[in-house]
Design a protein around this motif. Structure first.
Motif, PDB file in Angstrom:
ATOM      1  N   LEU A   1       0.823  -1.205   0.000  1.00  0.00           N
ATOM      2  CA  LEU A   1       0.000   0.000   0.000  1.00  0.00           C
ATOM      3  C   LEU A   1       0.855   1.252   0.000  1.00  0.00           C
ATOM      4  O   LEU A   1       0.498   2.269  -0.599  1.00  0.00           O
ATOM      5  CB  LEU A   1      -0.916   0.017   1.229  1.00  0.00           C
ATOM      6  N   ASN A   2       1.979   1.163   0.709  1.00  0.00           N
ATOM      7  CA  ASN A   2       2.925   2.276   0.791  1.00  0.00           C
ATOM      8  C   ASN A   2       4.307   1.684   0.980  1.00  0.00           C
ATOM      9  O   ASN A   2       4.466   0.469   0.982  1.00  0.00           O
ATOM     10  CB  ASN A   2       2.541   3.207   1.956  1.00  0.00           C
ATOM     11  N   ASP A   3       5.315   2.543   1.148  1.00  0.00           N
ATOM     12  CA  ASP A   3       6.685   2.054   1.247  1.00  0.00           C
ATOM     13  C   ASP A   3       6.862   1.032   2.360  1.00  0.00           C
ATOM     14  O   ASP A   3       7.624   0.078   2.228  1.00  0.00           O
ATOM     15  CB  ASP A   3       7.649   3.231   1.466  1.00  0.00           C
TER      16      ASP A   3
END
Length: 227
Positions: free
Chosen positions: A129-131
């Motif tokens: 979803l994100n880093d």
């Protein structure tokens, strides 16, 4: 003879002009009385970080170097993402092809008739979803994937078409990265040549001024001695 142009007619494969090395400053300037300020200014313009000039023909070396460095960074971030996506789609393709092959082998086995009607297990995985943020997901059996094409555009593709598309994009991105690295090396060589040319012309002018001053002083001394 008038001074020569700053850029050579010779260019690299992407059209970046080559900087000629000034071996003979006096000849380059058009003679012993050649004008230096205009030449130095043209050299500095060629080296300048000029945002106004954006065409290959008129662009400045430092501007092109900055653009290519940004492009290289973008490609180096983009290529691993394409590879990861391609790996995942190929995994789904291999998984689907393996199940299809297994089903074909079981058609002649009457003992496995009941197994053919059994539901196939979904694939459990995680997606980014994100880093540093991931979520769990279950992937049902499918022959379609959705790919981001950029500019907030997502399209659905059959798995074989997605593999073909991703491979072509990966090849194009890798070729672009190789060309960008080659152009950066070429540009930095031209920057060095232009900096050397600038120093050579400046030092030649300093020497010429000193020789003129010494000659004038000698003439003045000789004139005074005759008086």
């Amino acid at each position: 003879m008038p001074p020569q142009t700053v850029f050579s007619s010779e260019k690299n494969p992407r059209g970046i002009p080559k900087a000629p090395f000034v071996a003979n400053v006096e000849e380059y300037l058009g003679g012993p009385d050649g004008e230096v300020e205009g030449t130095l200014k043209s050299f500095q313009d060629a080296l300048a970080y000029a945002f106004a000039e954006k065409s290959i023909r008129d662009s400045k070396y430092r501007y092109m170097d900055s653009n290519l460095a940004q492009r290289r960074q973008s490609l180096e971030e983009k290529i691993p993402d394409i590879k990861k996506t391609l790996d995942m789609v190929e995994f789904l393709q291999e998984r689907r092809e393996g199940k299809n092959k297994s089903s074909e082998d079981d058609e002649d086995d009457l003992d496995d008739d009941l197994d053919d009607d059994a539901p196939q297990k979904s694939l459990k995985t995680t997606f980014e979803l994100n880093d540093t943020l991931y979520a769990e997901a279950e992937l049902e059996e499918t022959d379609t994937v959705y790919l981001w094409l950029g500019a907030n555009v997502m399209l659905s593709y059959k798995i074989p078409a997605a593999v073909t598309l991703l491979k072509s994009k990966l090849e194009a991105a890798q070729t672009s990265l190789n060309n960008t690295i080659e152009d950066l090396e070429f540009l930095r060589e031209q920057l060095t040549i232009m900096e050397v040319n600038t120093a050579r012309v400046y030092n030649w002018d300093v020497k010429r001024r000193r020789e003129r001053r010494e000659r004038d002083e000698a003439q003045n001394a000789a004139t005074k001695a005759l008086q």
